[in-house]
Design an enzyme around this catalytic site. Structure first.
Site, short mmCIF file in Angstrom:
data_model
loop_
_atom_site.label_atom_id
_atom_site.label_comp_id
_atom_site.label_asym_id
_atom_site.label_seq_id
_atom_site.Cartn_x
_atom_site.Cartn_y
_atom_site.Cartn_z
CB THR A 129 81.26 12.84 37.98
OG1 THR A 129 80.27 12.02 38.54
CG2 THR A 129 80.54 13.58 36.85
CD GLU A 130 87.32 11.50 33.97
OE1 GLU A 130 87.21 11.55 32.87
OE2 GLU A 130 87.96 10.71 34.72
CG PHE A 159 78.76 18.26 38.21
CD1 PHE A 159 78.31 19.60 38.37
CD2 PHE A 159 78.78 18.08 36.77
CE1 PHE A 159 78.20 20.47 37.43
CE2 PHE A 159 78.50 18.97 35.81
CZ PHE A 159 78.02 19.94 36.12
CD GLN A 336 49.98 26.80 39.54
OE1 GLN A 336 51.18 27.02 39.07
NE2 GLN A 336 48.99 27.62 38.90
N GLY A 340 51.28 33.30 43.89
CA GLY A 340 52.43 34.38 44.05
C GLY A 340 53.43 34.21 45.21
CD GLU A 363 74.40 9.46 45.18
OE1 GLU A 363 74.00 8.16 45.37
OE2 GLU A 363 74.82 10.14 46.22
#
Length: 389
Positions: A129-130, A159, A336, A340, A363
């Site tokens: 990856t670049e 990455f 959910q 909280g 990927e």
């Protein structure tokens, strides 16, 4: 058609589950405390001790061939084990494995790279990856130019998982610009002391990738992995081989979180009764269970195809897309349901929320998986209505 596991497979699954519950899950509070303080999840020595405990139980090199000291349990069992490991967020993995493309090396390369990696003496990373070529791996720009008996590599990768910790890299570079991905990309084994540098990339989750910089890094001819110009095929082999492992781990995480939601819904009282009695909560739980089961069987089907020596690329794309989306939907519902408390760092739900978001990106993004699935159908590479073909 028999969907049951053999007695041996059930024993392996149950042993792994017991190991995770007994040895790994108790470390979760320590991981959370360390990460809140800005530290690593666990000390490397603790992780190494866990791997040695697992090794004594026979869990070493889950997918590594027996000739290299591994268990060679196969893709289906590996997926089931990944589901069990996904039940915890502790960054633990079994030792004794190496990237599948390292087996394509020469005997000398196996001696210098493959065997030490399996034995835990060396650490690798995979770099394709670049900055301008993520899911579009065919667009890589890193160049390797022949100079005498060496190749000189210049470019940047981004990455890269394990890039900050690795002592050698499988780096992909263009060796013939005219051919590009069709015979013009080569994979090189480059030791860190050959001159490449790494820099950590901060992320919203606990994934710690790195950028790698190659400035006139000289790599000898004998460090070409596979054949000159055949690197893109190796890269696709690496990417495709274990794509089903991503949704496998997602299934385990989603099941663990859904159980947390079920338990919490039974004790959290609102307006005079447990929230488990409210239809809104029941539907979130029911939908999550349906989606988890669907993802589980899509994943096992992809793993089964690999195990049978069949083309599993289409099935793996379906499993990866479905599993990644499923996990994000489930963790959102679980947060959910917890209200909280789910949003706080007192519980690990918000951590999973950040971590699982990555599944839809790395990927192969959701969009790339959809493109692959649609293209296969439109071009006739895959057909509807087929079972076991």
């Amino acid at each position: 058609m028999d969907f049951s596991l053999s007695p041996e497979e059930l024993q392996i699954r149950d042993t792994i589950r017991a190991f995770v519950e007994r040895e790994v899950m108790p470390l979760e509070p320590e991981v959370l405390r360390s990460e809140r303080a800005g530290g690593p999840g666990l000390d490397p020595e603790v992780l190494n001790d866990l791997r040695l405990k697992a090794k004594k139980m026979g869990f070493w090199g889950i997918n590594t061939p027996e000739e290299y000291g591994g268990a060679a349990l196969g893709p289906v069992m590996s997926a089931i084990i990944a589901m069990e490991m996904g039940r915890t967020f502790v960054p633990f993995s079994f030792g004794g494995s190496a990237d599948n493309i390292l087996y394509a090396g020469t005997e000398e390369q196996k001696r210098r790279y493959l065997i030490p990696t399996i034995e835990g003496e060396r650490r690798s990373c995979f770099a394709i990856t670049e900055p301008g070529a993520g899911s579009d791996a065919r667009n890589i720009r890193t160049r390797a130019v022949k100079d005498g008996g060496d190749w000189v590599i210049n470019g940047e990768k981004t990455f890269i998982t394990g890039g900050s910790e690795a002592d050698f890299v499988m780096v992909f570079a263009v060796t013939d610009p005219d051919k590009g991905a069709n015979g013009g990309v080569t994979c090189f084994l480059a030791d860190r002391d050959m001159g490449w540098k790494s820099e950590p990339i901060p992320t919203m989750g606990q994934w710690g990738p790195a950028s790698l910089v190659f400035e006139d890094v000289r790599v000898p001819e004998e460090n070409i992995l596979g054949e000159l110009g055949k690197g893109f095929e190796l890269a696709m082999q690496w990417i495709g081989q274990g794509r089903y492992m991503i949704p496998a781990r997602a299934v385990g995480s989603a099941e663990r979180m859904l159980q947390m939601a079920i338990d919490y819904a039974g004790i959290r009282v609102s307006m005079g009764k447990p929230i488990a009695e409210y239809q809104a909560i029941q539907w979130m739980i029911a939908d999550s269970q349906v989606e988890i089961e669907a993802a589980k069987w899509l994943t096992l089907h992809a793993a089964w195809r690999v195990q049978q020596g069949m083309d599993a690329r289409h099935a793996s794309s379906i499993a990866k897309l479905n599993g990644a989306v499923m996990a994000n939907q489930v963790v959102d519902r679980v947060l959910q349901i917890h209200g909280g408390m789910g949003y706080t760092k007192e519980l690990p739900i918000e951590r999973w929320y950040r971590e699982l978001r990555l599944l839809r990106i790395f990927e192969g993004t959701d969009e790339i998986q959809r493109r692959t699935i649609a293209r296969n159908l439109l071009k006739g590479h895959a057909r509807l209505g087929t079972i076991g073909e």
